[in-house]
Design a protein around this motif. Structure first.
Motif, PDB file in Angstrom:
ATOM      1  N   ASP A  77     -62.756 146.998  -4.374  1.00  0.00           N
ATOM      2  CA  ASP A  77     -62.797 145.642  -4.918  1.00  0.00           C
ATOM      3  C   ASP A  77     -61.897 145.640  -6.154  1.00  0.00           C
ATOM      4  N   THR A 154     -58.649 140.337  -5.954  1.00  0.00           N
ATOM      5  CA  THR A 154     -59.169 138.964  -6.145  1.00  0.00           C
ATOM      6  C   THR A 154     -58.372 138.207  -7.223  1.00  0.00           C
ATOM      7  N   GLU A 197     -63.299 135.209  -0.420  1.00  0.00           N
ATOM      8  CA  GLU A 197     -64.151 135.882  -1.407  1.00  0.00           C
ATOM      9  C   GLU A 197     -65.556 135.266  -1.400  1.00  0.00           C
ATOM     10  N   ASP A 233     -71.037 133.715  -7.328  1.00  0.00           N
ATOM     11  CA  ASP A 233     -70.366 134.904  -7.857  1.00  0.00           C
ATOM     12  C   ASP A 233     -69.561 134.481  -9.083  1.00  0.00           C
ATOM     13  N   TRP A 468     -68.716 140.852  -2.477  1.00  0.00           N
ATOM     14  CA  TRP A 468     -68.089 140.377  -1.238  1.00  0.00           C
ATOM     15  C   TRP A 468     -67.660 141.533  -0.329  1.00  0.00           C
TER      16      TRP A 468
HETATM   17 CA   LIG Z   1     -65.253 139.983  -8.442  1.00  0.00          CA
END
Ligand SMILES: [Ca+2]
Ligand SMILES: O=P(O)(O)OP(=O)(O)OP(=O)(O)OC[C@H]1O[C@@H](n2cnc3c(O)ncnc32)[C@H](O)[C@@H]1O
Length: 528
Positions: A77, A154, A197, A233, A468
C-alpha cells in the motif's frame, strides 16, 4: 404320561415342531408367532439398510479432502504518508470461501511515501527493501515463486502524476525494479483510482466481517444474506466514502460500481475526495487562511494555545491541492495556535461547499451522495485520531464535541507533558484532525447525532488491518467468485450429530435383532 416339569414340556414342544412340516402342522398360535417374526425381521432389516445408507451418504457428502498447503500473497500500500507491506495467506483448497484469507504480517516501510522521492527516484525502490526481506522470511521458501506481489499507489502518487506525470512514472519504475529483485511472482505497480480505493476498502471490510456469507440451508431458495457495512477511509491526501444505498437513485453513474459476489449483486456508491485527506486538508485550510488574511503570520484556532510552528512555503504550496493559492514570495508561514474548537470548526466549514448541487442531493463540492444507510467502518486516520482522543466507543456526538473542545483548549505545554511518547507532528495536529473529522462526517457526509452511533471506528477486523489492500488482492487473484461456491450442506456440529444418531440407530437394530432371534438362554421364556 404327563411330565409336570416345565422344562420338559418345552423340550417336547421343540421336538414336535422340528418334525412336522410348517404349513400344515403348526397350531394357530405358532403360525402367528412365525409370521410376526418375519415382520420383525423385515422391519429390522429395513432399518439396518436405511441406517447404513444414511451413514454412508452423510460421510461421502460431508468429507471433502482437508486443506493441504497454504498460499501467500503480498500487497504494498504505497500511500501518501508511508508505504505498508501486507502479507496474506489462505488454505489452498479453500480459496473461494469467504473469510479464509488472513493477514500474517504487516511491515511499515521506514521513511515517507514513495511520492516524496520525486527528487531522488532511486531511493523510492530502495526504501522497500527491509520490508520485502521481512516478507521473504515470513513466507516459506517453497512458496516464494507462487506468491504474487502487487503494489497499489494512492493519493500521493495521484497528486504527483497530476503535477509531473514523467516523474511519477520514474518513481513507479524505481519501485518495480526493486520488487523484481525478489523471488516472488511480481504482478505490477500502478496508481489505483480513488473509486477503486473506495471499492476495495468496502470489499475488504465486508469480507473480513463475513457479510458476503449467504447462510445456505438445506433448501437452496432459503438463502438469506447479511447487510453490508459502509467504509470510511481517511488517508493523508484523500478520503473515501463507500456504501450500499437503500434507494436506487443513480443520478451519477461514475459514483456507482456493480459487483456480483457469492451469488448476489451489489450496487455500491463510492466517492474519493482528492486533497481531503488529513495532511492535504490542513495545507488547503492554511493556504486559504494565508490568502484570506493577506498575511503569512497566522493565528490558528485548530492548534493548542502556545503552539508555534514555522511552515515552509515549499511544503505548503508544493502540491496541486494548494499550488493555486500561492500569492506571497515569503518562504515561511508562521502559525500560532489559539486552541478554540468552535472557531476551528467554523473555519473548517468553508472547505465544504454545500451551496451548489447539480443532483437531487449532494455531500459537498457538487458531488452526488445518496442518503446514508446502515453501519460504517471508519479506519486509517479516522481511527488513529479518535483512538488518541479516547472516542472510538463514544456514541453520543455531543460528548465527542465536549472532549474535543477540552483537548483543543489545553496548552501545548500541558499536552506535551501529558503525552511525552507521542510523535510531535501527530500530537500537535490532533486538535485540527479531530475537528476536521467531525466537520467532514457531519457537514460533509451528513452524519447526525442520530446516526453517529452507526460509525464504528476500527483498526483491525479479526486480526487483519482494515485497508483496501485485501480487497485488491482478492479481486486480482479472482478469489471472490461471482456465484456461491458449493459448500458442505451440513455444519460440522450437525454432521457429528447425525453420525452419532445413525450409529446409535444401527447398534440398536443389531441389538434388538440379537435379543429377538438368539435370545440368551437366561432370557428364554419358560426356562426359569
Ligand atoms: Ca491510504
Ligand atoms: O491514503 P493516502 O491518502 O494515500 O494516505 P496514507 O495511506 O499514507 O494515509 P494513512 O491512512 O497511512 O494515514 C493517514 C494519516 O494519518 C497519519 N497517522 C498515521 N498514524 C497516526 C497516528 O498514530 N496518529 C495520528 N496520525 C497518524 C498519517 O501521517 C497520515 O497523515
Amino acid at each position: 404320561m404327563h411330565n409336570k416339569g416345565l422344562g420338559i414340556t418345552v423340550l417336547q414342544e421343540f421336538k414336535w415342531t422340528k418334525k412336522m412340516p410348517l404349513d400344515t402342522s403348526l397350531g394357530k398360535g405358532s403360525k402367528q408367532k412365525i409370521s410376526w417374526s418375519k415382520k420383525v425381521l423385515i422391519i429390522l432389516g429395513f432399518l439396518f439398510v436405511l441406517g447404513a445408507v444414511a451413514l454412508i451418504t452423510v460421510a461421502v457428502v460431508q468429507n471433502k479432502p482437508l486443506p493441504k498447503n497454504m498460499k501467500y500473497g503480498i500487497v504494498l500500500d504505497a500511500g501518501s504518508s508511508h508505504t505498508s507491506v501486507y502479507v496474506y495467506n489462505w488454505p489452498a483448497e479453500k480459496e473461494n470461501d469467504t473469510g479464509v484469507v488472513q493477514q500474517v504480517e504487516v511491515c511499515k516501510v521506514d521513511g515517507p511515501g514513495i511520492s516524496s522521492y520525486s527528487k531522488d527516484v532511486e531511493k523510492a525502490g530502495l526504501s522497500l527493501q527491509d520490508c520485502m526481506n521481512t516478507a521473504k522470511q515470513v513466507i516459506p521458501k517453497k512458496e516464494h515463486r507462487d506468491t504474487p506481489v502487487y503494489l497499489g499507489a494512492t493519493a500521493g502518487m495521484r497528486l504527483l502524476s497530476l503535477d509531473n506525470n514523467k516523474i511519477a512514472d520514474k518513481v513507479l519504475l524505481s519501485v518495480e525494479k526493486s520488487l523484481r529483485l525478489y523471488p516472488f511472482d511480481f504482478q505490477g505497480c500502478r496508481i489505483i483510482t480513488g473509486q477503486e480505493e473506495g471499492a476495495y476498502g468496502w470489499i475488504s471490510i465486508n469480507y473480513m466481517l463475513g457479510n458476503f456469507k449467504q447462510s445456505s440451508s438445506w433448501m437452496p431458495f432459503q438463502q438469506t444474506s447479511t447487510e453490508t457495512s459502509g467504509a470510511l477511509d481517511l488517508g493523508g491526501a484523500s478520503t473515501q466514502i463507500t456504501f450500499e444505498p437503500t434507494d436506487s437513485i443513480n443520478e451519477s453513474p461514475e459514483n456507482f460500481m456493480l459487483f456480483r459476489l457469492y451469488g448476489k449483486t451489489y450496487n455500491v456508491y463510492t466517492h474519493s475526495f482528492l486533497c481531503y485527506g488529513k495532511d492535504q486538508a490542513l495545507r488547503l485550510r492554511l493556504a486559504n487562511d494565508v490568502k484570506n488574511a493577506g498575511s503569512t503570520n497566522l493565528q490558528n484556532p485548530c492548534f493548542n494555545p502556545g503552539y508555534v510552528k514555522n511552515m515552509s512555503a515549499v511544503d505548503l504550496y508544493g502540491s496541486p491541492c494548494t499550488a493555486k493559492y500561492k500569492l506571497f514570495s515569503s518562504s515561511f508561514i508562521l502559525i500560532t495556535g489559539t486552541g478554540d474548537y468552535h472557531q476551528c470548526q467554523q473555519n473548517l466549514q468553508d472547505m465544504f461547499n454545500k451551496t451548489e448541487c447539480p443532483y437531487s442531493r449532494c455531500s459537498f463540492n457538487r458531488i452526488f451522495q445518496p442518503e446514508l444507510s446502515g453501519n460504517f467502518g471508519a479506519f486509517s486516520a479516522f481511527y488513529f485520531v479518535m483512538n488518541f482522543l479516547n472516542l472510538t466507543s463514544e456514541k453520543d456526538l455531543s460528548k465527542v464535541k465536549e472532549t474535543l473542545k477540552e483537548f483543543c483548549s489545553e496548552s501545548w505545554q500541558q499536552v506535551k507533558e501529558k503525552f511525552p511518547d507521542i510523535k510531535e507532528k501527530y500530537l500537535s495536529e490532533y486538535c485540527f484532525s479531530g475537528t476536521y473529522i467531525l466537520t467532514l462526517l457531519e457537514m460533509g457526509y451528513g452524519f447526525t447525532s442520530e446516526n453517529w452511533g452507526n460509525i464504528n471506528f476500527l483498526r483491525k477486523i479479526k486480526g487483519s488491518d482494515a485497508a483496501w489492500t485485501l480487497g485488491y488482492m482478492l479481486n486480482l487473484t479472482n478469489m471472490i467468485p461471482a456465484e456461491l461456491p458449493s459448500s458442505p450442506p451440513l455444519s460440522h456440529a450437525s454432521y457429528v450429530g447425525l453420525m452419532v444418531l445413525f450409529s446409535f440407530l444401527l447398534a440398536s437394530v443389531v441389538f434388538i435383532g440379537w435379543l429377538y432371534f438368539w435370545k440368551p438362554r437366561c432370557l428364554q421364556k419358560g426356562i426359569i
